[in-house]
Design an enzyme around this catalytic site. Structure first.
Site, PDB file in Angstrom:
ATOM      1  N   ARG A 170      43.132  12.247 -40.920  1.00  0.00           N
ATOM      2  CA  ARG A 170      41.425  11.985 -42.153  1.00  0.00           C
ATOM      3  C   ARG A 170      41.630  11.635 -43.826  1.00  0.00           C
ATOM      4  O   ARG A 170      40.711  11.009 -44.053  1.00  0.00           O
ATOM      5  CB  ARG A 170      41.313  14.335 -42.012  1.00  0.00           C
ATOM      6  CG  ARG A 170      40.999  14.552 -43.392  1.00  0.00           C
ATOM      7  CD  ARG A 170      40.125  15.882 -42.934  1.00  0.00           C
ATOM      8  NE  ARG A 170      41.355  16.985 -43.013  1.00  0.00           N
ATOM      9  CZ  ARG A 170      42.285  17.211 -42.837  1.00  0.00           C
ATOM     10  NH1 ARG A 170      43.005  17.098 -44.199  1.00  0.00           N
ATOM     11  NH2 ARG A 170      43.436  17.940 -42.872  1.00  0.00           N
ATOM     12  N   TYR A 177      15.154   9.759 -51.274  1.00  0.00           N
ATOM     13  CA  TYR A 177      15.002  10.313 -49.798  1.00  0.00           C
ATOM     14  C   TYR A 177      15.504  11.693 -49.749  1.00  0.00           C
ATOM     15  O   TYR A 177      15.449  13.016 -49.957  1.00  0.00           O
ATOM     16  CB  TYR A 177      16.019   9.290 -49.035  1.00  0.00           C
ATOM     17  CG  TYR A 177      16.986  10.142 -47.888  1.00  0.00           C
ATOM     18  CD1 TYR A 177      15.973  10.750 -46.845  1.00  0.00           C
ATOM     19  CD2 TYR A 177      17.494  11.305 -47.345  1.00  0.00           C
ATOM     20  CE1 TYR A 177      15.927  10.884 -45.743  1.00  0.00           C
ATOM     21  CE2 TYR A 177      17.859  11.345 -46.425  1.00  0.00           C
ATOM     22  CZ  TYR A 177      17.252  11.377 -45.451  1.00  0.00           C
ATOM     23  OH  TYR A 177      17.261  11.964 -43.814  1.00  0.00           O
ATOM     24  N   ASP A 209      22.040   5.027 -55.020  1.00  0.00           N
ATOM     25  CA  ASP A 209      21.553   4.846 -53.790  1.00  0.00           C
ATOM     26  C   ASP A 209      21.090   3.281 -53.251  1.00  0.00           C
ATOM     27  O   ASP A 209      20.387   2.943 -53.549  1.00  0.00           O
ATOM     28  CB  ASP A 209      21.054   5.412 -53.381  1.00  0.00           C
ATOM     29  CG  ASP A 209      20.757   5.510 -51.060  1.00  0.00           C
ATOM     30  OD1 ASP A 209      20.858   4.682 -50.914  1.00  0.00           O
ATOM     31  OD2 ASP A 209      20.381   6.489 -51.011  1.00  0.00           O
ATOM     32  N   LYS A 229      21.403   2.270 -41.791  1.00  0.00           N
ATOM     33  CA  LYS A 229      20.829   2.154 -41.908  1.00  0.00           C
ATOM     34  C   LYS A 229      20.895   0.381 -41.582  1.00  0.00           C
ATOM     35  O   LYS A 229      21.457  -0.339 -40.723  1.00  0.00           O
ATOM     36  CB  LYS A 229      19.761   2.093 -43.014  1.00  0.00           C
ATOM     37  CG  LYS A 229      19.605   3.584 -43.270  1.00  0.00           C
ATOM     38  CD  LYS A 229      18.867   4.578 -42.231  1.00  0.00           C
ATOM     39  CE  LYS A 229      18.383   5.692 -42.040  1.00  0.00           C
ATOM     40  NZ  LYS A 229      19.391   6.455 -42.744  1.00  0.00           N
TER      41      LYS A 229
END
Ligand SMILES: Cc1ncc(COP(=O)(O)O)c(C=O)c1O
Length: 377
Positions: A46, A98, A170, A195
């Site tokens: 992690r 978004y 973004d 994406k």
């Protein structure tokens, strides 16, 4: 190093021990310590994993930042960045954002008293007018999803600097191949790597790059504390995707320009949103801040009924959420990606029931054009 070379030679490109040309997938959760508290750079996956680290190093180099961070999704990346804010802080957010980011602001972060205003960030005076005493950040998406609005990153950076705010961008639609917000003055850049960076519709991931050591330390602390990390197999897939990002973006952009010019002259299209068109209000800014206009475009066919018919007829544009892959996709934002935005708000923004969004792929453009032509008939 030029951009195309960077896609291949940035960061950690091979396994130093064996010379293998691909970074190994370290499918591991924990690491042997030589003595209690003495480890060889990794203690628990992690906190850090060598495969994830290789990806984080590459994206940091591509975006020109101090450090990169990989998360389990774009939304995990955005949420973790928002955790850099405190209760009662305020953030200015691009209005045409978004749907998932809208949902995060309006239904989750508000419960932790992180306040927001949605602002048309293409209008500098509106941004200035919405800055309050407790404003700490500006979060822009450019170009936006789904209306392809373009915000001037350098102008935003000037406002952010003047008021001592963080500028977060973004960069999902543009990719680091076409646009590098940190060079234009942003503090933090993030991606839904699901994406274009992944590029093959086979991985869900998020990436963040920060400019300063201080932000790197803070975000690493949050990444480890919150734990929304990306697994090593998915990190490897993204590194593989990055190797062809330049080629894919060029092919995608070439196809998109041709599709845009076909749609521009089609009598049944009410509005066409694509920053590559000269009459698009963000065209000039897009030209100066990015090396291309990307592979996304939206167009309004006038009604939900008509849009539905087109969706039933297309062959090579797959009806699916998401974008940025080698295969062309088509979607109806009002019922899909932006369904979480209330209808009245969608109407205000221009996300009508007849608005279709294309994510253009790398197929032969003649097939794509024929497909659209027959669906529009
Ligand atoms: C611009 C943008 N940002 C963030 C996200 C969220 O990313 P993810 O789906 O990987 O969580 C998306 C998803 O479509 C997006 O289009």
């Amino acid at each position: 190093m030029r951009k195309k070379t960077k896609m291949i030679h940035s960061g950690i490109t091979m396994d130093q021990k064996t010379g293998a040309l691909s970074v190994p997938i370290y499918q591991v959760s924990t690491y042997k310590q030589d003595r209690a508290g003495e480890h060889r750079g990794y203690e628990y996956s992690r906190t850090g994993n060598p495969t994830r680290h290789a990806l984080e190093t590459i994206i940091a180099e591509l975006e020109g930042g101090k450090a990169g961070f990989a998360f389990g999704s774009g939304m995990a990346a955005i949420t973790s960045v928002m955790m850099m804010l405190d209760a009662n802080d305020h953030i200015i957010v691009t209005d045409d954002i978004y749907g998932g980011s809208y949902r995060l602001m309006t239904n989750i972060l508000n419960r932790y008293h992180i306040h927001h205003n949605f602002v048309n960030t293409t209008k500098l005076e509106e941004v200035e007018a919405n800055i309050k005493d407790n404003t700490k950040a500006i979060f822009i998406e450019t170009p936006t999803n789904p209306l392809l609005k373009v915000t001037d990153i350098q102008a935003m950076a000037r406002i952010a600097k003047k008021h001592n705010l963080l500028l977060i961008v973004d960069n999902t639609f543009a990719t680091p191949y076409l646009q590098q917000p940190l060079e234009l003055g942003a503090d933090i850049v993030l991606h839904s790597a699901t994406k274009y960076i992944g590029g093959h519709s086979d991985v869900v991931a998020g990436l963040v790059v920060v400019k300063t050591e201080e932000h790197a330390n803070r975000l690493h602390y949050i990444q480890n504390a919150v734990g929304a990390i990306l697994g090593p197999q998915d990190a490897w897939l993204l590194m593989r995707g990055i190797k062809t990002l330049a080629l894919r973006m060029e092919a995608i952009e070439g196809n998109t320009r041709k599709i845009a010019s076909f749609l521009e002259s089609h009598k049944d299209i009410k509005h066409l949103y694509y920053p590559g068109l000269k009459h698009h209000p963000g065209h000039e800014i897009a030209k100066t801040q990015a090396a291309g206009f990307g592979g996304m475009l939206s167009f309004d066919v006038g009604s939900g009924e008509k849009a539905d018919k087109i969706l039933q007829k297309v062959k090579f544009f797959t009806l699916a959420e998401s974008l940025g892959a080698v295969e062309s996709l088509i979607s109806l934002p009002a019922k899909m990606t932006h369904a979480s935005i209330p209808k009245e708000r969608r109407a205000q923004l221009g996300i009508s029931d007849g608005l279709l969004r294309l994510s253009v792929g790398i197929e032969d453009v003649e097939d794509l054009l024929e497909d659209l032509q027959s669906a529009l008939e």
